[in-house]
Enzyme design. Structure first.
Site, PDB file in Angstrom:
ATOM      1  N   ALA A  45     -13.296  -1.797 -45.681  1.00 45.97           N
ATOM      2  CA  ALA A  45     -13.537  -1.026 -45.888  1.00 45.97           C
ATOM      3  C   ALA A  45     -14.051  -1.003 -48.056  1.00 45.97           C
ATOM      4  O   ALA A  45     -14.422  -0.977 -48.751  1.00 45.97           O
ATOM      5  CB  ALA A  45     -12.784   0.220 -46.065  1.00 45.97           C
TER       6      ALA A  45
ATOM      7  N   THR B  36     -17.245  -0.311 -51.444  1.00 47.90           N
ATOM      8  CA  THR B  36     -16.400   0.633 -52.287  1.00 47.90           C
ATOM      9  C   THR B  36     -17.687   0.966 -53.203  1.00 47.90           C
ATOM     10  O   THR B  36     -17.963   1.568 -54.230  1.00 47.90           O
ATOM     11  CB  THR B  36     -15.432   0.732 -52.677  1.00 47.90           C
ATOM     12  OG1 THR B  36     -15.173  -0.369 -52.861  1.00 47.90           O
ATOM     13  CG2 THR B  36     -14.395   1.465 -51.931  1.00 47.90           C
TER      14      THR B  36
ATOM     15  N   ARG C   6      -7.889   4.025 -45.915  1.00 49.60           N
ATOM     16  CA  ARG C   6      -6.613   3.856 -46.343  1.00 49.60           C
ATOM     17  C   ARG C   6      -6.538   3.645 -47.892  1.00 49.60           C
ATOM     18  O   ARG C   6      -4.769   3.526 -47.677  1.00 49.60           O
ATOM     19  CB  ARG C   6      -6.131   2.822 -45.271  1.00 49.60           C
ATOM     20  CG  ARG C   6      -6.674   3.706 -44.142  1.00 49.60           C
ATOM     21  CD  ARG C   6      -5.449   2.380 -42.828  1.00 49.60           C
ATOM     22  NE  ARG C   6      -6.537   3.357 -41.681  1.00 49.60           N
ATOM     23  CZ  ARG C   6      -5.888   3.929 -41.046  1.00 49.60           C
ATOM     24  NH1 ARG C   6      -4.555   4.330 -41.512  1.00 49.60           N
ATOM     25  NH2 ARG C   6      -6.448   4.659 -39.518  1.00 49.60           N
TER      26      ARG C   6
ATOM     27  N   ASP D 247     -21.175  -0.463 -42.018  1.00 46.78           N
ATOM     28  CA  ASP D 247     -22.128  -0.113 -42.718  1.00 46.78           C
ATOM     29  C   ASP D 247     -23.326  -0.444 -42.628  1.00 46.78           C
ATOM     30  O   ASP D 247     -24.376  -0.742 -43.076  1.00 46.78           O
ATOM     31  CB  ASP D 247     -21.784  -0.016 -44.245  1.00 46.78           C
ATOM     32  CG  ASP D 247     -20.880  -1.014 -44.519  1.00 46.78           C
ATOM     33  OD1 ASP D 247     -20.892  -2.194 -44.285  1.00 46.78           O
ATOM     34  OD2 ASP D 247     -19.502  -0.863 -45.165  1.00 46.78           O
TER      35      ASP D 247
ATOM     36  N   HIS E 297     -15.903  -2.934 -35.118  1.00 45.47           N
ATOM     37  CA  HIS E 297     -15.533  -1.062 -35.167  1.00 45.47           C
ATOM     38  C   HIS E 297     -17.302  -0.579 -34.780  1.00 45.47           C
ATOM     39  O   HIS E 297     -17.041   0.516 -35.143  1.00 45.47           O
ATOM     40  CB  HIS E 297     -15.051  -0.298 -36.319  1.00 45.47           C
ATOM     41  CG  HIS E 297     -13.806  -0.493 -35.922  1.00 45.47           C
ATOM     42  ND1 HIS E 297     -12.712  -0.838 -37.354  1.00 45.47           N
ATOM     43  CD2 HIS E 297     -12.484  -1.480 -35.414  1.00 45.47           C
ATOM     44  CE1 HIS E 297     -11.565  -1.496 -37.686  1.00 45.47           C
ATOM     45  NE2 HIS E 297     -11.625  -2.034 -36.099  1.00 45.47           N
TER      46      HIS E 297
ATOM     47  N   CYS F 164     -27.904  13.864 -25.245  1.00 43.57           N
ATOM     48  CA  CYS F 164     -28.846  12.746 -25.004  1.00 43.57           C
ATOM     49  C   CYS F 164     -29.961  12.890 -24.590  1.00 43.57           C
ATOM     50  O   CYS F 164     -29.905  13.606 -24.058  1.00 43.57           O
ATOM     51  CB  CYS F 164     -28.175  12.284 -24.108  1.00 43.57           C
ATOM     52  SG  CYS F 164     -28.728  10.410 -23.345  1.00 43.57           S
TER      53      CYS F 164
ATOM     54  N   SER G 200      -7.422  -3.680 -45.614  1.00 46.02           N
ATOM     55  CA  SER G 200      -5.468  -3.563 -45.642  1.00 46.02           C
ATOM     56  C   SER G 200      -4.076  -3.854 -45.094  1.00 46.02           C
ATOM     57  O   SER G 200      -3.071  -4.164 -45.099  1.00 46.02           O
ATOM     58  CB  SER G 200      -4.672  -1.309 -45.892  1.00 46.02           C
ATOM     59  OG  SER G 200      -4.781  -1.282 -44.199  1.00 46.02           O
TER      60      SER G 200
END
Length: 254
Positions: free
Chosen positions: A13, A17, A25, A95, A112, A145, A187
């Site tokens: 992440a 930013t 986190r 993203d 993810h 859906c 992290s």
């Protein structure tokens, strides 16, 4: 001719930013500010509670992810790839900013999933997130859906869901094969993605960690960089590109 090193970049992440997307986190992360928000992206809560789904769709409407633009760090990764250095990106982010910056989609593994798509939990039909959000805007608080009436969700891996084993397997294979592994803005606490740093070190890669906060893998890293990612990563990758150019020039000279 000397082959350029395979560079694998694991991004979390923190790389996004600067594009206006908050991390989760870190010291000011979303989960620390609003622990209840985690329920909105937890599969069990999402599937079992229509109110959670409605709140999730409202959150997606307010989310800046789809409006975000790549920043200097994303662009630096794409520039390194265009320079001729073999680059593969394994990202924990949803993203799509690596691709928007110019990285070929086939060279980006999204561990993810993607927030730019939706998927039906029943028939697995996929569609564009923008189309689903347009339905929410038009008054459907929890749009089903269109194919089968099942529950729609973001095409991201929610808490409580397993990562795609095929994507994870590809990530492990790329990590084992690389000569340089850069973990940036992560992290390195969320498994199994975090464990890739250890896999890289175990297989002889040079491990570089670029992150503002300490990680569990710092003691295994060849280099730890605490400077802001927007300046530190472009500088690091420019150095790699220049080193590769020098090596190529020397090889041609011989």
């Amino acid at each position: 001719m000397t082959k350029p090193p395979l560079v694998t970049l694991l991004s979390g992440a923190g790389i996004s930013t600067d594009s206006g997307i908050p991390d989760y986190r870190g010291p000011n992360g979303l989960w620390r500010r609003d622990p209840e928000a985690e329920k909105l992206v937890t599969y069990e809560y999402y599937m079992g509670d229509p109110e959670i789904r409605r709140r999730s769709w409202r959150m997606r409407r307010a989310n800046r992810t789809l409006k975000a633009e790549p920043n200097a760090a994303h662009r630096a990764v794409a520039e390194l790839e265009r320079s001729g250095v073999p680059v593969r990106v394994i990202t924990q982010n949803v993203d799509g900013l690596h691709q928007l910056a110019g990285m070929p989609a086939r060279k980006v593994l999204e561990l993810h999933g993607s927030a730019r798509s939706v998927v039906c939990t029943k028939c697995h039909a996929r569609g564009a997130m923008e189309d689903a959000l347009a339905r929410v805007e038009a008054g459907e608080a929890d749009p089903p859906c269109l194919e089968c009436g099942g529950i729609l969700k973001s095409a991201t891996v929610m808490f409580g869901e397993r990562l795609d084993p095929v994507v994870l397997g590809e990530a492990v294979a790329i990590t084992k094969a690389c000569q340089v592994f850069i973990a940036v803005g992560s992290s390195l606490q969320v498994q199994p993605a975090a464990g890739l740093a250890g896999v890289a070190a175990d297989h002889g890669a040079r491990l570089v960690i670029v992150n503002a906060e300490p990680t569990p893998y710092d003691d295994r890293a060849d280099e730890v960089i605490r400077e802001p990612i927007g300046t530190a990563l472009p500088k690091l990758l420019r150095g790699l590109g220049e080193w590769n150019s020098r090596c190529a020039g020397e090889a041609r000279g011989h």
